[in-house]
Design a protein around this motif. Structure first.
Motif, short mmCIF file in Angstrom:
data_model
loop_
_atom_site.label_atom_id
_atom_site.label_comp_id
_atom_site.label_asym_id
_atom_site.label_seq_id
_atom_site.Cartn_x
_atom_site.Cartn_y
_atom_site.Cartn_z
N ASN A 96 -5.55 -7.69 3.57
CA ASN A 96 -4.39 -6.90 3.95
C ASN A 96 -4.81 -5.85 4.99
N GLU B 77 -12.85 -0.69 -0.36
CA GLU B 77 -13.46 -2.01 -0.54
C GLU B 77 -14.75 -1.96 -1.35
N TYR C 261 -5.06 -2.22 3.83
CA TYR C 261 -5.96 -1.83 2.74
C TYR C 261 -7.13 -1.03 3.32
N ASP D 177 -3.64 -5.22 -4.12
CA ASP D 177 -3.29 -4.79 -2.76
C ASP D 177 -4.34 -5.17 -1.72
N VAL D 178 -5.44 -5.76 -2.14
CA VAL D 178 -6.52 -6.08 -1.21
C VAL D 178 -6.10 -7.17 -0.23
#
Length: 455
Positions: free
Chosen positions: A129, A137, A132, A74-75
């Motif tokens: 994204n 992170e 995100y 999803d990053v």
């Protein structure tokens, strides 16, 4: 920006007439597809049925090629990008069909000329994204994923898209130097390496003078660059000598990203627009200035394209917004931002008008981000996001920095609610037609000092 929530894309070819015609049939044979990364590299794929392949299907192939673990799926997201427009795609979108509609999208969302539109061509990019969260992170362990995030952040810093203060861009430049050339170089080798790579590889282009030209010469470009070199090398020496054990590349990557996280617009999607300039001179002539509007999960940031600083930054708990369509020939799409301010000590509501064909995209993204935050917080607003219980937004405390708001430079509409009607505040006249008012209110930057509930 992403998706269909606000009808941001024209209808699919089967639903409406396209200026470029419909996609009559899908391409079924295998074709080469280039998916670009931020920077100069690309992933080369051979895709069958490219006319019907979705972003979700492409994502699996790209992650496999880049060895991105499923935990980081999803990053990143797919984007269609050109100098005129940037759009993040949803998993169900089919890039080939959207490329066929690209001119339609440019006519709808940009002010570009017909000639520029006819020559523009998008590239398919694999980038961060927007949805995100930054908080996730720094939990990433995979060096390849961290390096992709670093590459994108570095490009935005160098291009001046992320305004930052000198101590920030100098520290980030030194980290980039260490990541690229390693740590422990002596002064002679470090100086030679820096001059070979040039400052433009490590510092923002508007700082390093990469634009060149007569103006740079008049500013004393040579002397300024020598000073920047010395400061960058000094910061590099601090990194090389800090601690008894040299840091691993992943630690330097995390340091870089962590520093970028302090910039409120990190992770934003960016849109182009214009705002009114305050009237100036004895004839009170005004005009418009170009701005970039950054929107993230946290708020909205309006930045001066030329000066590379923030004009207005607001968390969602500090603003209200709306989007209006053109009413007549020559009118513009407008994104309206409402926020608290003061006029001569009187609390007022301020309205900023952002003229942009992308106002519809911006409004839709703000709405979607607000919904995401509300869902993540269980429908409540925490005190740290600016909410307490008396129904007014918090006062804004401001400080002097390029990342801070400059409300006094904005041409806003101010009004108060007197309980019966909305009353427009007229600006005070100067004592004489030929004299200006004294200094404008001295605001600096945007930070929530007192939390109040959003209306």
């Amino acid at each position: 920006m992403e998706g269909d929530e606000c009808g941001r894309f024209p209808p699919e070819p089967s639903e409406g007439k396209s200026q470029r015609g419909s996609v009559a049939s899908s391409v079924t044979r295998a074709q080469d597809v280039l998916v670009y990364l931020v920077g100069d590299s690309a992933v080369h794929l051979c895709v069958e049925g490219v006319g019907c392949v979705s972003v979700q299907e492409l994502g699996h192939s790209v992650r496999e090629a880049l060895h991105i673990p499923d935990s980081a799926m999803d990053v990143f997201a797919f984007w269609l990008c050109s100098p005129l427009l940037e759009l993040q795609l949803k998993p169900k979108h089919q890039p080939y069909k959207l490329c066929r509609q690209w001119q339609d999208l440019l006519y709808r969302f940009t002010e570009a000329s017909e000639e520029d539109i006819s020559q523009d061509e998008p590239s398919l990019q694999y980038r961060r994204n927007v949805f995100y969260p930054k908080s996730k992170e720094l939990q990433i362990e995979d060096e390849g994923v961290l390096r992709l995030l670093y590459d994108e952040a570095r490009v935005n810093i160098l291009a001046g898209r992320f305004p930052c203060d000198p101590e920030t861009w100098m520290g980030l430049g030194a980290l980039s130097f260490a990541l690229e050339l390693g740590i422990g170089l002596d002064d002679q080798k470090a100086t030679a390496a820096l001059r070979e790579k040039k400052l433009i590889s490590f510092l923002p282009v508007h700082v390093s003078g990469g634009g060149g030209g007569l103006f740079s010469t008049l500013r004393g470009k040579g002397g300024r660059q020598a000073g920047l070199e010395l400061n960058l090398l000094e910061e590099y020496r601090k990194i090389s000598t800090s601690g008894s054990t040299p840091l691993e590349p992943t630690q330097h990557l995390r340091q870089y990203l962590s520093s970028c996280h302090s910039l409120p617009y990190y992770g934003c999607a960016f849109f182009s627009g214009e705002i009114d300039k305050p009237a100036q001179g004895i004839l009170y002539r005004a005009g418009r200035k170009a701005v970039n509007v950054g929107i993230s999960l946290e708020g909205v940031y309006v930045m001066d394209v030329k000066e590379k600083h923030v004009l207005l930054g607001l968390r969602f708990s500090e603003l209200s917004w709306d989007h209006s369509y053109p009413e007549g020939e020559g009118d513009s799409h407008i994104l309206w931002l409402e926020f608290d301010g003061e006029e001569a000590g009187t609390p007022v509501n301020k309205l900023l008008k952002i003229y942009s064909k992308q106002a519809e995209l911006m409004s839709g993204l703000i709405e979607f981000c607000v919904e995401l935050r509300s869902a993540a917080e269980g429908g409540t607003t925490t005190e740290t996001d600016g909410a307490v219980g008396n129904g007014r937004r918090g006062k804004l405390r401001r400080q002097n920095s390029v990342v801070c708001s400059r409300v006094h430079t904005l041409n806003t509409i101010s009004y108060v609610d007197n309980g019966k009607e909305i009353k427009r505040l007229k600006p005070k006249r100067a004592a004489s037609f030929f004299t200006r008012q004294a200094q404008p209110p001295t605001y600096s930057a945007v930070q929530v000092q007192e939390s109040l509930e959003q209306r």
